[in-house]
Write an enzyme that holds these catalytic residues in place. Structure first.
Site, PDB file in Angstrom:
ATOM      1  N   GLU A 182       0.807  -1.227   0.000  1.00 44.24           N
ATOM      2  CA  GLU A 182       0.000   0.000   0.000  1.00 44.24           C
ATOM      3  C   GLU A 182       0.838   1.274   0.000  1.00 44.24           C
ATOM      4  O   GLU A 182       0.833   2.042   0.983  1.00 44.24           O
ATOM      5  CB  GLU A 182      -0.936   0.025   1.214  1.00 44.24           C
ATOM      6  N   GLU A 368      -5.126  -8.487   1.502  1.00 48.60           N
ATOM      7  CA  GLU A 368      -5.706  -8.093   2.794  1.00 48.60           C
ATOM      8  C   GLU A 368      -7.172  -7.755   2.599  1.00 48.60           C
ATOM      9  O   GLU A 368      -7.533  -7.088   1.619  1.00 48.60           O
ATOM     10  CB  GLU A 368      -5.052  -6.817   3.370  1.00 48.60           C
TER      11      GLU A 368
HETATM   12  C1  FCB Z   1      -4.016  -1.838   5.930  1.00 43.16           C
HETATM   13  C2  FCB Z   1      -2.604  -2.162   6.362  1.00 43.16           C
HETATM   14  C3  FCB Z   1      -2.534  -3.193   7.453  1.00 43.16           C
HETATM   15  C4  FCB Z   1      -3.618  -2.980   8.496  1.00 43.16           C
HETATM   16  C5  FCB Z   1      -4.965  -2.850   7.845  1.00 43.16           C
HETATM   17  C6  FCB Z   1      -6.109  -2.689   8.793  1.00 43.16           C
HETATM   18  O1  FCB Z   1      -4.052  -0.590   5.312  1.00 43.16           O
HETATM   19  O2  FCB Z   1      -1.857  -2.637   5.263  1.00 43.16           O
HETATM   20  O3  FCB Z   1      -1.252  -3.170   8.016  1.00 43.16           O
HETATM   21  O4  FCB Z   1      -3.312  -1.908   9.289  1.00 43.16           O
HETATM   22  O5  FCB Z   1      -4.949  -1.763   6.965  1.00 43.16           O
END
Ligand code: FCB
Length: 468
Positions: A182, A368
């Protein structure tokens, strides 16, 4: 007679309606990041990163929480990977700490840190769990920030050197690499509004950082290919689903600007080899033209092997003349998670189909996806997080919808394996499928962990039945 255990309560919970909607070799994972779980911030030769500095600065993280101890995973990794294996996952996404492996940000790797990560990766292999290693999950060594950080071009070269050294040191125990996690957060939250480390609020610097992160990715891809020709490498971007508030031309244009400054600035150069007109129009004069040099886009657009998509939110964009890039945003639905984010499963279908249609035909992974809720340990000692079960059920159904629509989705990593240090929110937000009691470091698999294990088992049984 005791109350029902999570497992019997789980009987009342539905699983994903049809596990056969997922391809037979679909990968089921959980994800973490080094600073969020490791602790041991001053051990094993680790140096400070921007997150140590940020968290230790009064008033920047919630309640002054730091990652000094976190989940103490550094000392507990053996029992943690046993726990991970007991949850039935096929894959695990972890990150390596740059400031542990290369405290000064350049030169030889720290052998103590190399041994630590080799132990984890070998332990995963013994348990048949495939690792996906993120090389940068936000923990820039502080000496590199002192030299200017991501707004400075040299940092991209430092990252490429680091990536090559890590792949040389660990390439026999890991084959799948995510360059950056990210970069939107690293640049726009880190340098744009200061919500994340290093806490600078300078929009122009954020755009410089964004381009240098893209460049760092491209340089690292080339370096990793040379260091380990069989390696599989990609980048993970957060992809937000952005919807205009109304059908007015002003809101439509606002949504396009927000898309340029959140999604396109990272997806365009990596997958299309250029910054699109929307990105130049929105960000060119705000800093992008300062930093893009001849040849950069060829480096950034180097072919990769998969595309990582992190997805959390659909937001509504409105024209707002007094705001940065004249946009304001709000959650698409009332916020029902404890983070202030809303739950809109079909937004995952939307972003996956969009990435596949507009950006790349590479295999996709959801690297994620998850939610924080006000979980608690009940008098039976259980954590019955029915909200998270419903969330996962909804978003996995939405992932299956994307597969039905033709998206080549190969795997899903729920965020997160463990409750952990949630950056500026400290320990106040729990995203884990496993509860962590931070005082005792006890771990308790939540209802969602039992649910996820059952889903994985059902999928594996369905695959076995079709083979038999
Ligand atoms: C994302 C991050 C991860 C975590 C989630 C909730 O943006 O990559 O580390 O904090 O959010």
């Amino acid at each position: 007679m005791t109350d029902p255990t999570p497992t019997t309560r789980l009987a009342a919970e539905e699983t994903v309606e049809r596990v056969d909607r997922f391809p037979r070799d679909f990968r089921w994972g959980l994800a973490t990041a080094a600073y969020q779980i490791e602790g041991a911030a001053f051990e094993g030769g680790r140096g400070p990163s921007i997150w140590d500095t940020f968290a230790h600065t009064t008033g920047l993280s919630k309640h002054g929480d730091t990652g000094d101890i976190a989940c103490d995973h550094y000392h507990r990794w053996q029992s943690d990977i046993e726990l991970l294996a007991s949850l039935g996952v096929t894959d695990y996404r972890l990150s390596v700490s740059w400031s542990r492996l290369q405290p000064s940000g350049t030169g030889e790797l720290n052998p103590v840190a190399v041994e630590y990560y080799r132990g984890i990766l070998a332990g995963l292999a013994e348990r048949g769990i495939r690792p996906l290693v993120t090389l940068y999950h936000w923990d820039l060594p502080q000496p590199l920030e002192d030299a200017g950080g991501w707004p400075v071009r040299e940092t991209a070269h430092r990252f490429a050197e680091f990536a090559i050294r890590v792949v040389e040191a660990l390439g026999d125990v890991a084959n799948d690499w995510v360059t950056l996690n990210e970069p939107w957060c690293s640049s726009f939250l880190g340098y744009g509004n200061g919500a994340h480390a290093p806490g600078r609020a300078d929009y122009r610097a954020a755009i410089h950082a964004a381009h240098h992160l893209n460049l760092a990715h491209g340089l690292a891809v080339a370096g990793i290919r040379a260091a380990s020709p069989g390696a599989s490498v990609g980048i993970t971007n957060i992809v937000t689903d952005i919807v205009p508030a109304t059908d007015s031309p002003d809101d439509a244009a606002a949504a396009e600007r927000l898309d340029a400054a959140s999604n396109r600035i990272f997806l365009d150069p990596v997958y299309l080899g250029e910054y699109s007109a929307a990105v130049w129009d929105t960000l060119g004069d705000r800093g992008l033209t300062d930093v893009v040099l001849d040849g950069d886009l060829v480096i950034i657009g180097a072919p990769t092997d998969f595309a990582g998509v992190n997805h959390y939110q659909r937001v509504i964009a409105s024209h707002a003349p007094d705001q940065q890039i004249q946009v304001t945003e709000r959650p698409a639905e009332p916020a029902t998670t404890s983070f202030g984010w809303s739950v809109v499963p079909e937004s995952l279908t939307a972003v996956l189909t969009r990435v596949a249609r507009e950006f790349t035909s590479l295999p996709l992974y959801v690297t994620e996806n998850g939610a924080s809720y006000d979980d608690y340990v009940d008098p039976n000692g259980d954590v019955v997080d029915t909200e998270r079960v419903a969330y996962l059920r909804g978003y996995l159904g939405a992932a299956a919808d994307a597969i039905d629509a033709g998206v080549d989705l190969r795997g899903y990593y729920a965020w997160s394996f463990l409750d952990n240090f949630e950056w500026a929110e400290g320990y106040s937000k729990r995203f884990g499928l496993v509860w962590v009691d931070y005082g005792t470091q006890e771990r308790i698999p939540k209802l969602s962990a039992h649910w996820y294990r059952r889903l994985i088992t059902e999928h594996q049984e369905a695959v076995a039945n079709t083979t038999a």
